[in-house]
Design an enzyme around this catalytic site. Structure first.
Site, PDB file in Angstrom:
ATOM      1  N   ARG A  58       5.600  -4.843 -20.375  1.00 31.74           N
ATOM      2  CA  ARG A  58       5.379  -5.285 -18.973  1.00 31.74           C
ATOM      3  C   ARG A  58       4.117  -5.507 -19.314  1.00 31.74           C
ATOM      4  O   ARG A  58       3.695  -7.272 -19.128  1.00 31.74           O
ATOM      5  CB  ARG A  58       5.439  -4.408 -17.639  1.00 31.74           C
ATOM      6  CG  ARG A  58       6.550  -3.509 -17.275  1.00 31.74           C
ATOM      7  CD  ARG A  58       8.099  -4.815 -16.348  1.00 31.74           C
ATOM      8  NE  ARG A  58       8.051  -5.571 -17.984  1.00 31.74           N
ATOM      9  CZ  ARG A  58       9.036  -4.495 -18.846  1.00 31.74           C
ATOM     10  NH1 ARG A  58       9.441  -3.989 -19.039  1.00 31.74           N
ATOM     11  NH2 ARG A  58       9.763  -6.033 -19.920  1.00 31.74           N
ATOM     12  N   GLN A  88      -1.269  -7.652  -4.330  1.00 30.43           N
ATOM     13  CA  GLN A  88       0.153  -6.430  -4.189  1.00 30.43           C
ATOM     14  C   GLN A  88       0.686  -5.854  -6.018  1.00 30.43           C
ATOM     15  O   GLN A  88       1.043  -4.961  -7.055  1.00 30.43           O
ATOM     16  CB  GLN A  88       0.909  -6.420  -3.790  1.00 30.43           C
ATOM     17  CG  GLN A  88       1.209  -6.749  -2.612  1.00 30.43           C
ATOM     18  CD  GLN A  88       2.190  -6.944  -1.474  1.00 30.43           C
ATOM     19  OE1 GLN A  88       2.323  -7.796  -1.932  1.00 30.43           O
ATOM     20  NE2 GLN A  88       2.154  -5.966  -1.034  1.00 30.43           N
ATOM     21  N   ASP A  91      -0.638  -7.332 -12.251  1.00 28.77           N
ATOM     22  CA  ASP A  91      -1.715  -8.381 -13.637  1.00 28.77           C
ATOM     23  C   ASP A  91      -3.043  -8.372 -13.194  1.00 28.77           C
ATOM     24  O   ASP A  91      -3.481  -8.178 -11.477  1.00 28.77           O
ATOM     25  CB  ASP A  91      -0.725  -9.226 -13.551  1.00 28.77           C
ATOM     26  CG  ASP A  91      -0.997 -10.449 -12.301  1.00 28.77           C
ATOM     27  OD1 ASP A  91      -1.823 -10.916 -11.726  1.00 28.77           O
ATOM     28  OD2 ASP A  91       0.343 -10.568 -11.586  1.00 28.77           O
ATOM     29  N   HIS A 106      -2.198  -1.055  -6.212  1.00 33.52           N
ATOM     30  CA  HIS A 106      -1.372  -1.062  -7.007  1.00 33.52           C
ATOM     31  C   HIS A 106      -1.558  -0.588  -8.342  1.00 33.52           C
ATOM     32  O   HIS A 106      -0.697  -0.081  -8.914  1.00 33.52           O
ATOM     33  CB  HIS A 106      -0.019  -1.322  -6.349  1.00 33.52           C
ATOM     34  CG  HIS A 106       1.341  -1.535  -5.289  1.00 33.52           C
ATOM     35  ND1 HIS A 106       1.543  -3.028  -5.241  1.00 33.52           N
ATOM     36  CD2 HIS A 106       1.219  -0.509  -4.001  1.00 33.52           C
ATOM     37  CE1 HIS A 106       1.905  -2.337  -3.544  1.00 33.52           C
ATOM     38  NE2 HIS A 106       1.050  -1.758  -3.679  1.00 33.52           N
TER      39      HIS A 106
END
Length: 229
Positions: A58, A88, A91, A106
């Site tokens: 990811r 949220q 990245d 997060h």
């Protein structure tokens, strides 16, 4: 001159336009994985190699992606507003677009944290965390991401930011994940609110709401017209 505070709350919809998959597709999977297998403390205990490998991939996707026009437009608003972003997303596309005040609810995937003490956080050199990397306590490093079942340490700070908003904008979030979804209710009733999403989430109890049923990049264009920028 004191700038008005513009609070922008972003979700997966804004990152999707940069080619990043949303956290959870309709079938409950993330990149083909059941989230319980890769995004819980129990998953880390059960199979840390799988979890580490999943987030390393990811992270590579995030680093290969670029901020889109919505990210860039929000950053440009700093010229006229005191812009604070609550996201949220894990990245760093807001930062790379030039936004200076970003609160990650997060976590952020370009950082690692101690698996023993979550307050020990380290920037990642490159695109992966190796299983032999440890924190200063000798505990393995894990992704700096809030997993299901973990506390959201930035939630109180985010609530205070929302309470001070002179203008509030929600972009690309279905408001399906709590406690983040409850933040909209900390915004003052008199504050103008804008919701940008192809599918406007059902939010009860809000006043002064303008709904823009468009994607992030298209919806932000309309937002600029409303803000007269």
């Amino acid at each position: 001159m004191i700038k008005r505070k513009l609070v922008v709350f972003t979700g997966a919809g804004i990152s999707a336009e940069s080619g990043l998959k949303t956290f959870r597709d309709a079938d409950g999977l993330w990149e083909g994985y059941d989230v319980t297998e890769v995004a819980t403390p129990e998953a880390w205990i059960r199979n840390p190699e799988l979890v580490q490998r999943f987030y390393n991939e990811r992270r590579r996707q995030v680093l290969a992606a670029s901020p889109n026009n919505a990210h860039l437009a929000i950053a440009a608003l700093q010229q006229d507003f005191d812009v604070e972003i609550i996201t949220q997303n894990i990245d760093d596309l807001h930062e790379r677009a030039g936004s200076k005040k970003v609160t990650h609810l997060h976590g952020i995937i370009t950082y690692a944290q101690s698996s023993k003490n979550p307050n020990l956080i380290y920037p990642i050199n490159g695109d992966e965390i190796n299983m032999d990397e440890v924190c200063e306590l000798g505990s393995p490093l894990r992704p700096h991401v809030v997993w299901f079942g973990e506390a959201v340490p930035m939630i109180e700070i985010a609530a205070k930011i929302c309470a001070k908003a002179d203008v509030f904008v929600l972009i690309g979030s279905s408001l399906a994940v709590y406690p983040a979804a409850g933040l909209v209710h900390y915004v003052r009733s008199k504050t103008p609110k804008f919701i940008i999403d192809p599918k406007i989430p059902d939010i009860g109890g809000l006043s002064n709401v303008t709904k823009i049923s468009k994607s992030a990049t298209e919806g932000v264009k309309d937002l600029l017209n409303y803000l007269k920028i």
